[in-house]
Design a protein around this motif. Structure first.
Motif, PDB file in Angstrom:
ATOM      1  N   GLU A 217      21.463  61.594  73.892  1.00  8.16           N
ATOM      2  CA  GLU A 217      22.222  61.265  75.095  1.00  8.16           C
ATOM      3  C   GLU A 217      22.354  59.750  75.269  1.00  8.16           C
ATOM      4  O   GLU A 217      23.234  59.272  75.983  1.00  8.16           O
ATOM      5  N   GLU A 218      21.475  58.993  74.606  1.00  8.49           N
ATOM      6  CA  GLU A 218      21.547  57.530  74.657  1.00  8.49           C
ATOM      7  C   GLU A 218      22.310  56.962  73.457  1.00  8.49           C
ATOM      8  O   GLU A 218      22.390  55.744  73.291  1.00  8.49           O
ATOM      9  N   GLY A 219      22.871  57.863  72.622  1.00  3.28           N
ATOM     10  CA  GLY A 219      23.614  57.430  71.446  1.00  3.28           C
ATOM     11  C   GLY A 219      22.716  57.323  70.220  1.00  3.28           C
ATOM     12  O   GLY A 219      21.589  57.805  70.208  1.00  3.28           O
ATOM     13  N   ASP A 220      23.237  56.701  69.165  1.00  3.81           N
ATOM     14  CA  ASP A 220      22.455  56.531  67.945  1.00  3.81           C
ATOM     15  C   ASP A 220      22.530  55.078  67.476  1.00  3.81           C
ATOM     16  O   ASP A 220      23.282  54.271  68.014  1.00  3.81           O
ATOM     17  N   THR A 221      21.707  54.773  66.476  1.00  2.00           N
ATOM     18  CA  THR A 221      21.669  53.431  65.898  1.00  2.00           C
ATOM     19  C   THR A 221      22.085  53.495  64.446  1.00  2.00           C
ATOM     20  O   THR A 221      21.536  54.294  63.678  1.00  2.00           O
ATOM     21  N   ARG A 222      23.066  52.688  64.073  1.00  2.00           N
ATOM     22  CA  ARG A 222      23.447  52.550  62.664  1.00  2.00           C
ATOM     23  C   ARG A 222      22.688  51.354  62.096  1.00  2.00           C
ATOM     24  O   ARG A 222      22.853  50.225  62.547  1.00  2.00           O
ATOM     25  N   LEU A 223      21.836  51.630  61.110  1.00  2.00           N
ATOM     26  CA  LEU A 223      21.061  50.593  60.426  1.00  2.00           C
ATOM     27  C   LEU A 223      21.470  50.575  58.967  1.00  2.00           C
ATOM     28  O   LEU A 223      21.403  51.603  58.287  1.00  2.00           O
ATOM     29  N   PHE A 240      23.665  48.231  64.787  1.00  4.79           N
ATOM     30  CA  PHE A 240      24.270  48.278  66.120  1.00  4.79           C
ATOM     31  C   PHE A 240      24.093  49.683  66.684  1.00  4.79           C
ATOM     32  O   PHE A 240      23.804  50.629  65.948  1.00  4.79           O
ATOM     33  N   ARG A 241      24.225  49.792  67.980  1.00  2.22           N
ATOM     34  CA  ARG A 241      24.118  51.093  68.647  1.00  2.22           C
ATOM     35  C   ARG A 241      25.503  51.658  68.905  1.00  2.22           C
ATOM     36  O   ARG A 241      26.446  50.923  69.175  1.00  2.22           O
ATOM     37  N   ARG A 242      25.616  52.985  68.823  1.00  2.41           N
ATOM     38  CA  ARG A 242      26.845  53.681  69.195  1.00  2.41           C
ATOM     39  C   ARG A 242      26.515  54.578  70.384  1.00  2.41           C
ATOM     40  O   ARG A 242      25.594  55.396  70.326  1.00  2.41           O
ATOM     41  N   SER A 251      28.793  60.150  69.391  1.00  4.15           N
ATOM     42  CA  SER A 251      28.721  58.710  69.648  1.00  4.15           C
ATOM     43  C   SER A 251      29.534  57.931  68.627  1.00  4.15           C
ATOM     44  O   SER A 251      29.692  56.722  68.743  1.00  4.15           O
ATOM     45  N   ASN A 252      30.063  58.634  67.598  1.00  2.00           N
ATOM     46  CA  ASN A 252      30.867  57.970  66.583  1.00  2.00           C
ATOM     47  C   ASN A 252      32.040  57.227  67.217  1.00  2.00           C
ATOM     48  O   ASN A 252      32.736  57.770  68.072  1.00  2.00           O
ATOM     49  N   VAL A 253      32.262  56.001  66.798  1.00  2.00           N
ATOM     50  CA  VAL A 253      33.311  55.163  67.392  1.00  2.00           C
ATOM     51  C   VAL A 253      34.689  55.803  67.225  1.00  2.00           C
ATOM     52  O   VAL A 253      35.523  55.760  68.122  1.00  2.00           O
ATOM     53  N   HIS A 254      34.925  56.434  66.059  1.00  2.00           N
ATOM     54  CA  HIS A 254      36.215  57.084  65.824  1.00  2.00           C
ATOM     55  C   HIS A 254      36.433  58.247  66.784  1.00  2.00           C
ATOM     56  O   HIS A 254      37.559  58.675  67.009  1.00  2.00           O
ATOM     57  N   ALA A 255      35.343  58.766  67.339  1.00  2.00           N
ATOM     58  CA  ALA A 255      35.449  59.906  68.249  1.00  2.00           C
ATOM     59  C   ALA A 255      35.387  59.469  69.709  1.00  2.00           C
ATOM     60  O   ALA A 255      35.207  60.278  70.604  1.00  2.00           O
ATOM     61  N   GLY A 256      35.509  58.170  69.966  1.00  2.00           N
ATOM     62  CA  GLY A 256      35.583  57.696  71.341  1.00  2.00           C
ATOM     63  C   GLY A 256      34.334  57.010  71.860  1.00  2.00           C
ATOM     64  O   GLY A 256      34.296  56.590  73.023  1.00  2.00           O
ATOM     65  N   GLY A 257      33.301  56.886  71.021  1.00  2.00           N
ATOM     66  CA  GLY A 257      32.090  56.208  71.462  1.00  2.00           C
ATOM     67  C   GLY A 257      32.302  54.702  71.552  1.00  2.00           C
ATOM     68  O   GLY A 257      33.291  54.162  71.071  1.00  2.00           O
ATOM     69  N   GLY A 305      30.449  51.982  57.118  1.00  4.92           N
ATOM     70  CA  GLY A 305      31.181  50.962  57.863  1.00  4.92           C
ATOM     71  C   GLY A 305      30.405  50.450  59.065  1.00  4.92           C
ATOM     72  O   GLY A 305      29.426  51.059  59.498  1.00  4.92           O
ATOM     73  N   GLY A 306      30.862  49.328  59.592  1.00  9.40           N
ATOM     74  CA  GLY A 306      30.267  48.789  60.802  1.00  9.40           C
ATOM     75  C   GLY A 306      29.619  47.430  60.654  1.00  9.40           C
ATOM     76  O   GLY A 306      28.987  46.945  61.590  1.00  9.40           O
ATOM     77  N   LEU A 307      29.766  46.762  59.495  1.00  8.65           N
ATOM     78  CA  LEU A 307      29.179  45.429  59.366  1.00  8.65           C
ATOM     79  C   LEU A 307      29.764  44.470  60.397  1.00  8.65           C
ATOM     80  O   LEU A 307      29.078  43.591  60.912  1.00  8.65           O
ATOM     81  N   GLY A 308      31.039  44.670  60.715  1.00  8.56           N
ATOM     82  CA  GLY A 308      31.672  43.821  61.727  1.00  8.56           C
ATOM     83  C   GLY A 308      31.101  44.062  63.108  1.00  8.56           C
ATOM     84  O   GLY A 308      30.952  43.120  63.905  1.00  8.56           O
ATOM     85  N   SER A 309      30.743  45.304  63.407  1.00  9.67           N
ATOM     86  CA  SER A 309      30.116  45.611  64.697  1.00  9.67           C
ATOM     87  C   SER A 309      28.750  44.961  64.795  1.00  9.67           C
ATOM     88  O   SER A 309      28.372  44.426  65.841  1.00  9.67           O
TER      89      SER A 309
END
Length: 348
Positions: A217-223, A240-242, A251-257, A305-309
């Motif tokens: 419910e607090e999202g996830d962390t991409r490491l 970063f956190r999603r 929480s995936n950014v492509h899905a609106g997170g 992906g997500g190095l830019g984030s």
């Protein structure tokens, strides 16, 4: 250094993509960065791998958008290159995007990458390792200690029984897929729609049923992991956190997170250490770990992906850290006359 980047389709690449950032960093350092799509390879009668590839015309780029404009524009260098002459070939395509429309493209990079690897090109991630990870079943090969409780089946009754065992709360998703597509949350309110959820998912194959983690419910962390270790550059972790939006469990950014800064804890580093041996054994150079609480939800070995984030919050360009590692690998290959296997080179 001559680097090749294999993507699903050059036409669909975006300025913020990690692959674009890596290509820009390579060109800005004076390296060659050739880009090819899944359908651009050829195996010639002389047993060499060729590819119709493009190279941006400029020597320096201040942004990904300027780079892509050059790469796709009329001034771009368009050549039929010999892939075997590259120093590094990075396989940055996502097989999940090819399900249905272009099934042949799912394994194109793997198949041609294997031959290029045989001829001395450093291919990342290792093609044989990627072949093992063509769907989410690969995730089940990691230690149970770091995974949520999981059932994978196409049987409706087994799914219903699993959901009941989880007190009526579980997450259902397709075995093949990415980007948050086809993910359903089953709870007491939606239980009456369970049959429809299962029917929708089984049309495309097997269904993954996972225990629901309250921490989600607090999202996830991409490491990010690189060379078998958490990617750290200039003292900062590439992470970063999603964060999920509203009642959407994805929480995936492509899905609106949305994204937020991550605080890497001992729990995150412990998970990274537990999965490290298999990542190294499979020759996975660059990997994205998706962590919820003290559990690993997914391992992304195809074009993570997500190095830019991560850069947005940590204020360092992690693409330069990746380029540092690639330069070292090419130096090792020269010094040792390529006396290492591709799997070894992937995480040296």
């Amino acid at each position: 250094m001559r680097i090749g980047f294999m993507v699903n389709d050059i036409a669909t690449e975006e300025a913020g993509y990690t692959t674009t950032r890596l290509a820009v960093a390579a060109i800005n350092r004076g390296h060659e960065a050739w880009v090819m799509s899944a359908g651009d390879f050829a195996y010639d009668p002389d047993e060499k791998i060729k590819a119709r590839a493009r190279h941006a015309p400029g020597r320096k780029y201040a942004s990904g958008s300027a780079y892509l404009a050059g790469l796709r524009g009329p001034k771009a260098r368009v050549e039929r290159i010999t892939v075997d002459d590259l120093d590094v070939l990075m396989l940055r395509s996502n097989p999940a995007e090819e399900v249905g429309a272009r099934p042949w493209a799912q394994s194109a990079g793997i198949e041609f990458g294997r031959i290029a690897m045989r001829n001395g090109v450093i291919v990342l991630n290792d093609p044989n390792g990627l072949a093992k990870a063509m769907n989410k079943m690969y995730f089940q090969l990691f230690p149970e200690e770091v995974r949520p409780r999981t059932l994978i089946t196409r049987d409706r009754d087994e799914i219903k029984s699993f959901v009941k065992e989880q007190d009526g709360r579980a997450v259902l998703k397709p075995l093949q897929g990415s980007g948050g597509s086809g993910v359903f949350m089953v709870d007491h309110a939606s239980n009456k729609n369970l049959n429809q959820m299962v029917e929708a998912l089984t049309r495309d194959g097997y269904v993954i049923c996972q225990e629901y983690l309250e921490a989600a419910e607090e999202g996830d962390t991409r490491l990010f992991m690189m060379n078998g270790q958490p990617l750290r550059y200039k003292g900062k972790y590439a992470a970063f956190r999603r964060v999920r939006q509203g009642d959407d469990i994805r929480s995936n950014v492509h899905a609106g997170g949305t994204i937020a800064q991550a605080c890497i804890s001992e729990a995150h580093l412990r998970i990274a250490e537990i999965v490290r041996p298999k990542i190294v054994a499979d020759g996975m150079f660059l990997v994205g770990l998706d962590i919820v609480g003290n559990k690993l939800m997914e391992i992304n070995v195809f074009s993570p992906g997500g190095l830019g984030s991560a850069q947005k919050f940590e204020k360092v360009n992690f693409a330069n850290g990746v380029l540092d590692a690639l330069e070292r690998k090419v130096e090792y290959a020269v010094h040792y006359r390529r006396n290492f296997s591709n799997i070894q080179m992937a995480t040296l």
